[in-house]
Design a protein around this motif. Sequence first.
Motif, PDB file in Angstrom:
ATOM      1  N   GLU A 261      68.883 -26.693  25.766  1.00  0.00           N
ATOM      2  CA  GLU A 261      70.528 -26.375  26.222  1.00  0.00           C
ATOM      3  C   GLU A 261      70.425 -25.640  27.484  1.00  0.00           C
ATOM      4  OE1 GLU A 261      72.375 -25.483  21.696  1.00  0.00           O
ATOM      5  OE2 GLU A 261      70.669 -24.268  22.429  1.00  0.00           O
ATOM      6  N   ALA A 264      69.931 -28.121  30.393  1.00  0.00           N
ATOM      7  CA  ALA A 264      71.281 -28.769  30.526  1.00  0.00           C
ATOM      8  C   ALA A 264      72.432 -28.177  31.055  1.00  0.00           C
ATOM      9  CB  ALA A 264      71.788 -29.529  29.097  1.00  0.00           C
ATOM     10  N   THR A 265      72.483 -26.914  30.783  1.00  0.00           N
ATOM     11  CA  THR A 265      73.405 -25.787  31.270  1.00  0.00           C
ATOM     12  C   THR A 265      73.258 -25.606  32.686  1.00  0.00           C
ATOM     13  OG1 THR A 265      73.936 -25.057  29.172  1.00  0.00           O
ATOM     14  CG2 THR A 265      74.489 -23.517  30.917  1.00  0.00           C
TER      15      THR A 265
END
Length: 531
Positions: A261, A264-265
């Motif tokens: 996560e 991806a951020t």
Amino acid sequence: MWANRYFVFWLVILLTTALALLAAGQYISWGWMLIPLIFSGIGIRDLIQRKHAVLRNYPLIGHFRFIFESIRPEIRQYFFEGEMDGRPFSRKKRSIVYQRAKADVDSRPFGTELDMQQGGHEWIGHSLSPTQIASHDFRVTVGEGRDQPYSMSVFNVSAMSFGSLSANAIRALNHGAKKGNFAHDTGEGSVSAYHREFGGDLVWQIASGYFGCRNADGSFDEEKFAVQAQSPQIKMIEVKLSQGAKPGHGGVLPAAKITPEIAATRGIPMGVACISPATHSSFSTPIGLLQFIEKLRQRSGGKPVGIKMCVGHPWEFFGIAKAMVKTGIVPDFITVDGSEGGTGAAPLEFVDHVGMPLQEGLLMVHNTMVGIGLRDKVKIGASGKIITAFDLARTLALGADWCNSARGFMFALGCIQSQSCHTDRCPTGVATQNPTRARALVVPDKAERVYRFHQSTLHALQELVQAAGLPHTSALRPHHIVRRINDHEVQLMSNLLKYLQPNDLLDGNYRYQVYEKFWPIARAESFHPEF
């Protein structure tokens, strides 16, 4: 670590089960079951209740914290007063946040506990003709005249990234910001799915790593920026030059701590350490910085764009000011981060001895904008241990247009300042990426606390402004704040601090030594002075 947290709970469960088997076999009476059964019930309730993150993470043993908390007014004088004085945040201010976040009454009987004769004590002057203000929703317009100006609360969530904070912490902050109509700064970790979930207003911070808008080599990607900046949830763009916790210092997020996560951020690969350089690669001069700001403003569709910095060498900021005069490009805002601020981990020497404290940094930025005749075009935000309504009033009086708070909102989330953020073992689920620890933070409950802390603090600010006889926070000035110098002398802040008049720097009226010495050698073409 999971076993350590739950060891006592599982021990009680096993003991209860064993006693039940013995009682069923008639080896002991059922009366032996009573106390273990009670403790088992308490432990199970701790795990499923949604109010206290500490108890969700530490069933049974977490109750010791609340026992000590309940008696702290009595034991503090004997055990904690001296110890806490040197710590990074006072117990008193932390208690104020907890009370307001929980909607507890924060009035105190029997007068103040402060020593009003002590040097450094400050207060706001009151009027014999108090005003009545219709609302505590004080706001300031940033980017006035731009295509998408933003009406901003005077009290907002300061920059804290997803990665530093857990997903649930980000969700609760943004949910609270949405409910209270105030802004939530993303921090340099970019805009995550958790920032978007509840639709609260965002200030997208872009730092030297260009997370969320970077190429594979770490350079700025203009197209990626434009796509993300078009989101209506993003209200302003903030270019971070430095931060109060560790100005002039880059950062590293080790590869082992990078989750899918976070990758991806931020737009970074898995398995590789995430580097935040100490400097930007998109510009190297004051003029280059302003040209970068103008590019972001255009590609975002005319949203307000500004800079965040902890002030360092005076001539570098003066060079930025000279570049504004020379190019006509003006940032919509400047966020001044005091060196005393910062919730993240940083080297000890940087925490204590690098960068200007908020008062001095704010005064320099405000004075410089006044001195070049641009103060009405550039709004100024401020952050650095701002928690109470008086902190807000004082900072606004000294020259800020709005204030940001990091640790105040962290305390509203339930942070108990265990100072274990860097270990990934936060006991309240605020500063961790461990999913079993983060689950302890229940988003709806903590979002409500974030909202209540914001509202209660602004209500207290409203009462202060009314008591001073003023119509709005924008009317606060340095002469409204008084400081005790010693046992027998007090001074208005307007007499203690030095202020320039409009256009003084353009007219050569330097007035004070810092401008007389450093303004002439500052250059719009370089951050290096012209000695």
